[in-house]
Design an enzyme around this catalytic site. Structure first.
Site, PDB file in Angstrom:
ATOM      1  N   LYS B 105       0.822  -1.227   0.000  1.00 15.84           N
ATOM      2  CA  LYS B 105       0.000   0.000   0.000  1.00 15.84           C
ATOM      3  C   LYS B 105       0.847   1.264   0.000  1.00 15.84           C
ATOM      4  CE  LYS B 105      -0.527  -2.427   3.381  1.00 15.84           C
ATOM      5  NZ  LYS B 105      -1.033  -3.341   4.393  1.00 15.84           N
ATOM      6  N   GLU B 190       3.128  -3.537  15.805  1.00 19.25           N
ATOM      7  CA  GLU B 190       4.564  -3.677  15.583  1.00 19.25           C
ATOM      8  C   GLU B 190       5.334  -3.069  16.752  1.00 19.25           C
ATOM      9  OE1 GLU B 190       5.824  -4.950  12.679  1.00 19.25           O
ATOM     10  OE2 GLU B 190       3.964  -5.048  11.536  1.00 19.25           O
ATOM     11  N   LYS B 205      -3.991   3.754   2.387  1.00 20.47           N
ATOM     12  CA  LYS B 205      -5.144   3.048   1.816  1.00 20.47           C
ATOM     13  C   LYS B 205      -6.169   4.050   1.279  1.00 20.47           C
ATOM     14  CE  LYS B 205      -4.173  -0.801   4.869  1.00 20.47           C
ATOM     15  NZ  LYS B 205      -4.356  -1.326   6.236  1.00 20.47           N
TER      16      LYS B 205
END
Lengths: 437, 437
Positions: B105, B190, B205
């Protein structure tokens, strides 16, 4: 720029919606597709009534053959409905090598295998995205997006009338008959509502989706169908108190050597996203083995949502025509030679959990008798709920079972109904949990 | 039967998912597509680690060029991620006339226009369904299913990490930092979480989806982006008391001469189906002028959901190869010559409703001062809520405004912050209603 000629059979609500989009969105459609989608002719017995659409050069004629036999027409949209003329016209159109787009779920569910064969023999497309779930791209998803998935299960709210009525009962505590009357007054239900409220419309859609999901022949006749006529505010209140909602669901599941295909009122927990689908909205949850749970949500009916789905089919076919190809995606998602014949599980073989409600005269022995019969039929009870008293002095007894077999339950219900102090017919509602991944 | 050769660049989580589906679903894929999808080669620097997949005859090589320059390979899947090697390899692959499928993306949002041009010049496909919303068929829906719709608005929950954290704060009353820590421990966030929690991933996105929805060039840099670091349990509790939920939304809207494109925490009413999207699930609501409100829901990330979306792209391209065609659907949904350049509305020009929370020392004049400043800046107050006292003795003052201009609000906040008895930085959260049809 190439021109693709389109004819519409049937200038009712959906036909008019399709005409409206083809006329008013011509610029958008041309700019996206790179060809002119020209609505050449519409056929309807009623050529007089003003549908409020500026037809420009489009002809409105009384004779369907004018479209079916017109060598210039590439794509025919069937929006007549029903199973007589629509079937005859579609077959003729396919034989004349026209691509056909239809929203006719009853026809595809009832005669889809034959129609698909005729389309294949004539090397043309037969498309029916609008037949299931209105504007939700459920057919495209099953045929294309989920191509690498084995579909473990689907469950759908596929009839807006039923969902509207169930929402009404749930929100206002209305009785079914009153909710239906209101739905009819507001145009959410037909004057003759049986097709919707008795579950047949939902079954038509399930027959189509089950075929596409599992690569099997369309099979309507073996689907178990129950409608929502017997749903009462009492059951909805009990469901709420357990954290459940009652929806009319179409359920399709794949097993080793059979599929499940059933339509009936279902209790689902509030953690199931389908439980939040209210009013006349539709939704379908699909559990693919790669995707996990997914859901599509949208208007399942109505002039423009349905027309939008018809246009997506037209655009697909137009893009194929521009490229000079046909049959790019097999009509049922699999090439004919790979479509299996897998039987639908007979309902009495189903294993699931059950909500049961009995109405009993306040007789000390009745609970023991009911639970005795359930035990004799191998049905194990998870919980019992007895509270309040009905206007007639009777008491409602509610039981939630562990997983039991439908045949045992039906046998037990027959025996319980014959207990003297049990009044009327027991209510059962099957419970569907979310499959945990 | 035709064989279509595939190469995968990058054998990480997603690459392994794609390999797994190509290997384990070979029979299913062949039976649906009518061709063999043969995973010929995988390239990754790490050729040693066992990914638990039986590769059979598939080669695992350290050199990407072995795939990019292999004349037998038809489709290249890029699952390296990042914007350096991935970009270089994709450009080279397109120039070598390979079709490319990617889940990247950041790359498509940042360099998509160039990549699309290169693909077009070389008459190959560039597909990126997996870049937005994981397994949800959002790109296919925008390019194909909604073809006859002008998309009035989109709003999406497109980052599972953020949604997981917001759900956690909402359910447990955790502070942001604790919820983030838990999300990291459970693998939902993360170690370096900024890309997710500061909203950039969602903006990537949105840049892609806004382009497809409105037929405009991909424009990442003008998107307003705010993350969720400042969301507190206090604000979520206030939201709940008004019947609202706080979600990190990507919002895209079409206007006459501009589009809106913004990512920020947003209050939405419980009647908005997005408010029920919990944990790490994603969803996107799309309001088309023909369809009305629709929604897609599913896993927005993860090995197999992402791989499922990659496979849908591979199947589309394979079906084109079998038919001997390319470019059947334009990469951005419109042919290049019809893609418009429409500016994104500068944030200060936005009109919307606002939730504002001020922390004030309990000083009798403060409410009057705040409301005076709001009035001076043309901001009209719908309701004021003051209740309880914070641990430090200060009081939270919450206001809901009528529709106001962002520039006015920012100006007012600056002035209010300078009031002596107002402590810290005021919190604002924009409110998004469902557009009624």
């Amino acid at each position: 720029m190439k021109t693709i000629n389109i004819g519409i059979l049937g200038y009712g609500i959906v036909g008019a919606g399709v005409a409206k989009l083809l006329k008013e969105k011509q610029e958008l459609l041309t700019s996206r597709i790179g060809a002119v989608l020209n609505l050449k002719t519409i056929a309807d017995i009623d050529t007089k009534t003003d549908r409020g659409i500026d037809l420009g050069t489009t002809a409105l004629v009384p004779d369907a053959q004018k479209i079916i036999n017109d060598p210039d027409i590439d794509i025919i949209v069937e929006t007549i409905g029903g199973e007589t003329f629509a079937k005859e016209f579609i077959l003729k159109a396919l034989e004349n090598r026209k691509h056909v787009v239809t929203a006719n779920k009853a026809l595809i569910a009832g005669f889809g295998n034959d129609l698909v064969n005729t389309a294949r023999e004539n090397q043309v497309d037969l498309a029916f995205e609008a037949s299931c779930g209105g504007c939700m791209p459920i057919i495209k998803s099953l045929r294309e997006s989920l191509v690498a998935n084995n579909i473990k299960s689907m469950s759908g709210i596929l009839n807006g009338t039923c969902n509207y009525i169930l929402t009404k009962i749930s929100n206002d505590g209305s009785e079914f008959e009153d909710a239906l009357k209101q739905a009819q007054e507001l145009g959410f239900a037909e004057a003759e509502p049986s097709l919707d409220i008795d579950g047949y419309d939902t079954a038509h859609k399930l027959a189509i989706l089950n075929s596409l999901a599992h690569g099997i022949k369309i099979n309507l006749k073996d689907i178990h169908v129950e409608g929502i006529r017997n749903i009462t505010p009492v059951d909805i209140e009990f469901a709420k108190s357990f954290g459940y909602t009652i929806k009319l669901l179409a359920i399709g599941k794949m097993h080793e050597n059979h599929v499940e295909a059933r339509v009936h009122p279902t209790m689902i927990p509030d953690t199931n996203p389908l439980s939040h689908v209210e009013q006349s909205m539709n939704a379908i949850a699909i559990d693919g083995d790669a995707t996990g749970q997914t859901m599509l949500y949208g208007h399942g009916a109505g002039m423009m949502p349905t027309a939008s789905a018809v246009l997506s089919d037209i655009a697909d076919i137009a893009r194929n025509i521009i490229c000079g190809i046909g049959g790019r995606v097999p009509i049922l998602g699999y090439p004919e030679e790979n479509i299996k014949s897998i039987p639908i599980l007979p309902m009495e073989e189903l294993y699931t959990r059950y909500y049961m409600r009995f109405e009993a005269q306040d007789n000390p022995g009745v609970l023991s008798k009911i639970s005795g019969i359930l035990g004799d039929n191998k049905i194990s009870i998870e919980s019992v709920h007895q509270k309040g008293r009905m206007d007639n002095g009777n008491v409602p007894i509610v039981m939630i079972t562990h997983i039991a077999k439908e045949a045992w339950v039906q046998q037990a219900l027959k025996q319980i109904s014959s207990i003297d102090s049990v009044v009327g017919i027991p209510v059962i509602i099957r419970i569907e949990e979310i499959i945990q991944e």
